[in-house]
Design a protein around this motif. Structure first.
Motif, mmCIF file in Angstrom:
data_model
loop_
_atom_site.group_PDB
_atom_site.id
_atom_site.type_symbol
_atom_site.label_atom_id
_atom_site.label_comp_id
_atom_site.label_asym_id
_atom_site.label_seq_id
_atom_site.Cartn_x
_atom_site.Cartn_y
_atom_site.Cartn_z
ATOM 1 N N ALA A 49 -0.071 9.783 -1.730
ATOM 2 C CA ALA A 49 1.747 9.380 -0.842
ATOM 3 C C ALA A 49 2.083 9.380 -2.569
ATOM 4 N N GLY A 50 3.491 9.825 -2.364
ATOM 5 C CA GLY A 50 4.182 10.051 -3.970
ATOM 6 C C GLY A 50 5.706 9.825 -3.153
ATOM 7 N N VAL A 51 6.134 8.743 -4.097
ATOM 8 C CA VAL A 51 7.680 8.924 -3.708
ATOM 9 C C VAL A 51 8.679 8.792 -5.000
ATOM 10 N N TRP A 52 9.376 9.573 -4.900
ATOM 11 C CA TRP A 52 10.221 9.705 -6.160
ATOM 12 C C TRP A 52 11.910 8.703 -5.963
ATOM 13 N N HIS A 53 11.712 7.485 -6.856
ATOM 14 C CA HIS A 53 13.212 6.645 -6.484
ATOM 15 C C HIS A 53 14.593 7.334 -7.298
ATOM 16 N N THR A 54 15.093 7.283 -6.484
ATOM 17 C CA THR A 54 16.364 7.577 -7.183
ATOM 18 C C THR A 54 17.626 7.010 -8.187
ATOM 19 N N SER A 55 17.253 5.694 -8.508
ATOM 20 C CA SER A 55 17.568 4.514 -9.335
ATOM 21 C C SER A 55 16.877 4.516 -10.677
ATOM 22 N N THR A 56 15.226 4.988 -10.608
ATOM 23 C CA THR A 56 14.044 4.529 -11.630
ATOM 24 C C THR A 56 14.278 5.435 -12.274
ATOM 25 N N GLN A 57 14.178 7.163 -11.252
ATOM 26 C CA GLN A 57 13.772 8.641 -11.383
ATOM 27 C C GLN A 57 12.416 9.231 -12.374
ATOM 28 N N HIS A 58 12.029 7.743 -11.198
ATOM 29 C CA HIS A 58 10.266 7.658 -11.551
ATOM 30 C C HIS A 58 9.891 8.304 -10.443
ATOM 31 N N TRP A 59 8.512 9.088 -11.026
ATOM 32 C CA TRP A 59 7.564 9.563 -9.703
ATOM 33 C C TRP A 59 6.356 8.632 -9.239
ATOM 34 N N GLN A 60 5.977 8.261 -8.329
ATOM 35 C CA GLN A 60 4.620 7.657 -7.984
ATOM 36 C C GLN A 60 3.378 7.881 -6.854
ATOM 37 N N THR A 61 2.462 8.293 -7.538
ATOM 38 C CA THR A 61 1.302 8.274 -6.797
ATOM 39 C C THR A 61 0.552 7.553 -6.064
ATOM 40 N N GLN A 62 -0.467 7.193 -5.676
ATOM 41 C CA GLN A 62 -0.895 6.629 -5.072
ATOM 42 C C GLN A 62 -2.144 6.980 -3.645
ATOM 43 N N ASP A 63 -3.091 6.420 -4.242
ATOM 44 C CA ASP A 63 -4.064 6.975 -2.758
ATOM 45 C C ASP A 63 -4.205 6.011 -1.198
ATOM 46 N N VAL A 64 -4.004 6.534 -0.391
ATOM 47 C CA VAL A 64 -3.716 5.492 0.931
ATOM 48 C C VAL A 64 -4.952 6.554 1.787
ATOM 49 N N ALA A 65 -6.301 5.668 1.801
ATOM 50 C CA ALA A 65 -7.380 6.456 1.940
ATOM 51 C C ALA A 65 -6.749 6.571 3.538
ATOM 52 N N HIS A 66 -7.274 7.696 3.997
ATOM 53 C CA HIS A 66 -7.364 8.604 5.578
ATOM 54 C C HIS A 66 -6.482 7.732 6.224
ATOM 55 N N LEU A 67 -5.091 8.345 5.420
ATOM 56 C CA LEU A 67 -3.797 8.758 6.505
ATOM 57 C C LEU A 67 -3.963 9.718 7.699
ATOM 58 N N THR A 68 -2.987 9.469 8.421
ATOM 59 C CA THR A 68 -3.426 10.411 9.347
ATOM 60 C C THR A 68 -1.993 10.994 10.417
ATOM 61 N N THR A 69 -1.011 9.556 10.004
ATOM 62 C CA THR A 69 0.125 9.927 10.503
ATOM 63 C C THR A 69 1.292 8.731 10.585
ATOM 64 N N TYR A 70 2.400 8.838 10.552
ATOM 65 C CA TYR A 70 3.874 8.217 9.813
ATOM 66 C C TYR A 70 5.240 8.130 10.774
ATOM 67 N N ASP A 71 5.422 7.249 10.616
ATOM 68 C CA ASP A 71 6.962 7.331 10.738
ATOM 69 C C ASP A 71 8.298 6.368 10.666
ATOM 70 N N THR A 72 8.880 6.711 10.149
ATOM 71 C CA THR A 72 9.904 5.745 9.084
ATOM 72 C C THR A 72 11.409 5.047 10.011
ATOM 73 N N ALA A 73 11.425 3.332 9.336
ATOM 74 C CA ALA A 73 12.681 2.634 10.629
ATOM 75 C C ALA A 73 12.961 1.781 8.934
ATOM 76 N N GLY A 74 13.618 2.047 9.444
ATOM 77 C CA GLY A 74 15.641 1.786 7.953
ATOM 78 C C GLY A 74 14.503 2.239 6.816
ATOM 79 N N SER A 75 14.571 1.320 6.092
ATOM 80 C CA SER A 75 13.918 1.560 4.508
ATOM 81 C C SER A 75 12.109 1.322 4.679
ATOM 82 N N PHE A 76 11.748 1.303 5.677
ATOM 83 C CA PHE A 76 10.312 1.321 5.534
ATOM 84 C C PHE A 76 9.746 1.979 6.220
#
Length: 662
Positions: free
Chosen positions: A336-363
């Motif tokens: 998973a990689g995230v670019w944050h608007t305020s910090t202008q920072h790109w972060q990546t991290q291993d998230v083992a065995h990812l199969t699906t996703y959904d969003t809910a508000g800020s989550f």
């Protein structure tokens, strides 16, 4: 006796006909002129009659037209008769039948047609391949500095004539693939078309200019071609018009994400871009490019925020609020990689065995192959970080540790007040559908298992939990099961409980590679009726809109220029009076077309009125007929489709979008 008066005996499919040479040959250059002149070899029966292996009933109608120059079409299948006319080459009758078909189809669309956006005319392709576009800009200009003028604002008023005349007319081979094979030009006798194979550069140009992806957010849409993206904005006064165009990319665009009303922020160069109101993410392989567009200035300012590397191929690209998120589920190398608007920072991290996703508000909720549901709270960046990594927290663990292949989060109306009121439905690889809930009385214990259904025999590919319904889709040709949800004070309730409602299929013969941009759904807000979009075969101009709760057909959509649909999406677009639910379609011709589904969905979602005698009992719904294509419609679609190119079996018809294959 001359040929003009000679009697010709025919045996058509076992039925004998007798007519004159003149009757069969007064129309020039037909099957009959070739047959009687000896250019076509003849087969004769035991009586010496010429045998023709065709339908005798339809042949009788054609022969009567040749005798009288008139025809009675009462109770006649015009499509079948026109097919026979084309076979025999009876051009006068074929044109009349084509015009009869034209009465049921208009290039202005029907009452649902909302707008037409022609292909952009001033775009270069990489490696100097500009195709037939004489007005292409140079690649140097297309890849100018980070801050530059976007494409000129080309006005695109809805349904205006100039849009259709500017757009390229689809070729005859495109028309034949889409199932109708007819245009007004063909009706009037303009049947000139290219014969044989096309030059490779023309085929390349057509593939590059095909709409690959289409996305929408608020009153903006982004139309992605092979190497660039064009952005449009909707206003009540001007309709749709071009706002920006991305630089031409060297690599093929595979994913895009669009976010309007971002609120701005500092750019990577330190300049203040408070006027930025649109952000566009483009993914090609493992690389993600993020662009910001300031449309409140003239000319439009385009800024490259940065180019980021996820390390593995990006399979999903989306915005969660103003944060850009890239996901990949390549087995144990899930990231998973995230670019944050305020910090202008790109972060990546291993998230083992990812199969699906959904969003809910800020989550952002992540399902895994180990049966765990994890989440990332985007609002906590950058405060909640551990060793500069994303803070991924486990929310729930499946009791049987079944791999989670689909997930849907429903935030009840009181969620914003309490913050701990949440319901989640998820599906597993073994066909289970489960609902877990966290209500105020369960605070401190995490979500609790509420209900389990084991009615599917194949992996679950989509699941949706809304205010009134629970919808699940499995990989067996998009087989759908639906339940009606009972609620008490906004919370899902066991009294009388979730009850089965319908079972149906949303058949789609798309190859897996095409499915990410042809997601059947369900689409719609969770507090209203949701819909499926059914695209049966790959090369078709016809889509079926169906209610997600019972499969009932809402309407049938056909492209206004007979070009095949290459991708589609349903989006809520803002309007002056109320949001409109639009079906946005990208086409092989390079055009984008849209339809307003708001009114027909509202009408179809209303329960049928009660009938006192001989009808449905009040409060009871009659069994819903299949809302997909009828057998006649399905045969017509399949006749223009190469079934050898279709998926080999149900296992390959997995989720068009959400599940990431582990």
């Amino acid at each position: 006796m001359s040929n003009y008066q000679e009697i010709v005996n025919l045996n058509v499919g076992g039925t004998r006909f007798a007519t004159s040479w003149h009757t069969l040959t007064w129309v020039p250059d037909t099957f009959f002129t070739a047959l009687l002149s000896g250019r076509i070899p003849t087969v004769r029966d035991e009586t010496g009659a010429i045998f023709i292996d065709r339908d005798p009933n339809l042949f009788g109608l054609i022969l009567n037209f040749l005798r009288t120059r008139d025809i009675d079409l009462i109770n006649i299948n015009i499509r079948a008769l026109r097919h026979e006319c084309d076979y025999f080459g009876i051009t006068p009758l074929s044109r009349r039948l084509a015009l009869c078909d034209e009465m049921n189809h208009s290039s202005c669309g029907d009452v649902l047609f909302y707008g037409y956006l022609p292909p952009p005319l001033n775009t270069a392709l990489p490696n100097g391949n500009n195709g037939r576009n004489a007005n292409s800009v140079s690649r140097k200009n297309s890849t100018a500095s980070n801050t530059e003028v976007a494409a000129n604002r080309t006005h695109s008023r809805n349904s205006s004539l100039d849009l259709r005349t500017v757009g390229r007319i689809p070729s005859q081979d495109q028309l034949s693939r889409c199932g109708r094979g007819h245009s007004r030009a063909a009706s009037l006798g303009n049947t000139d078309s290219h014969k044989g194979l096309r030059p490779p550069e023309i085929n390349t140009w057509q593939e590059n200019m095909k709409v690959q992806i289409i996305k929408a957010h608020h009153n903006w849409i982004a139309v992605a071609y092979t190497h660039f993206v064009t952005g449009y904005r909707l206003t009540d006064s001007c309709g749709w018009y071009i706002i920006f165009q991305s630089p031409v990319q060297d690599s093929v665009i595979e994913r895009i994400a669009l976010n309007a009303k971002t609120g701005g922020g500092a750019t990577s160069s330190g300049n203040n871009s408070s006027g930025t109101d649109v952000m566009l993410g483009i993914a090609s392989g493992p690389l993600v490019r993020l662009w910001a567009f300031s449309t409140h200035t003239e000319p439009v300012r385009r800024t490259l925020i940065g180019t980021f590397n996820l390390g593995v191929r990006v399979e999903h690209l989306l915005f969660v609020g103003p944060q850009l998120v890239a996901l990949s589920g390549a087995g144990s190398r899930s990231k998973a990689g995230v670019w944050h608007t305020s910090t202008q920072h790109w972060q990546t991290q291993d998230v083992a065995h990812l199969t699906t996703y959904d969003t809910a508000g800020s989550f952002l909720l992540l399902g895994t192959a180990t049966g765990a549901i994890n989440y990332i709270d985007m609002q906590k960046f950058p405060l909640r970080m551990k060793d500069n990594d994303l803070l991924v927290t486990q929310l729930y663990k499946d009791p049987n540790q079944e791999p989670i292949t689909a997930i849907s989060v429903y935030l009840t109306p009181k969620t914003n007040l309490c913050g701990n009121w949440i319901e989640i439905a998820y599906g597993t690889r073994y066909g289970s559908v489960r609902v877990i809930v966290q209500h105020p009385e369960t605070v401190g214990h995490g979500p609790q298992l509420f209900q389990t259904f084991t009615v599917h025999q194949s992996p679950i590919t989509k699941v949706s939990l809304s205010e009134n319904y629970l919808i699940s889709v499995c990989s067996e040709y998009n087989h759908v099961r639906s339940w009606r949800v009972t609620r008490f004070r906004g919370m899902i309730s066991t009294q009388p409980g979730t009850t089965p409602k319908a079972a149906f299929k949303v058949l789609a013969l798309e190859a897996p590679t095409a499915q990410p941009h042809n997601d059947c759904g369900p689409y719609g807000e969770q507090d209203e009726e949701q819909i499926f979009i059914q695209k049966v075969v790959p090369d078709t101009d016809t889509l079926y809109v169906r209610l997600a709760s019972n499969g009932k057909r809402v309407c049938t959509i056909r492209s206004v220029d007979a070009s095949a649909v290459s991708c589609f999406v349903v989006a809520e677009c803002e309007g002056a009076l109320r949001p409109r639910r639009l079906l946005l379609c990208g086409h092989r011709s390079g055009a984008a077309q849209m339809w307003d589904l708001t009114a027909p969905i509202d009408k179809a979602a209303k329960p049928a009125p009660a009938v006192s005698n001989g009808g449905a009992v009040e409060g009871e719904e009659s069994p819903a007929a299949d809302g997909g294509p009828t057998p006649d419609e399905l045969v017509r679609l399949l006749s223009a489709c190469d079934l050898d190119a279709a998926p080999a079996g149900p296992a390959q018809t997995h989720s068009p979008n959400r599940p990431v294959q582990p």
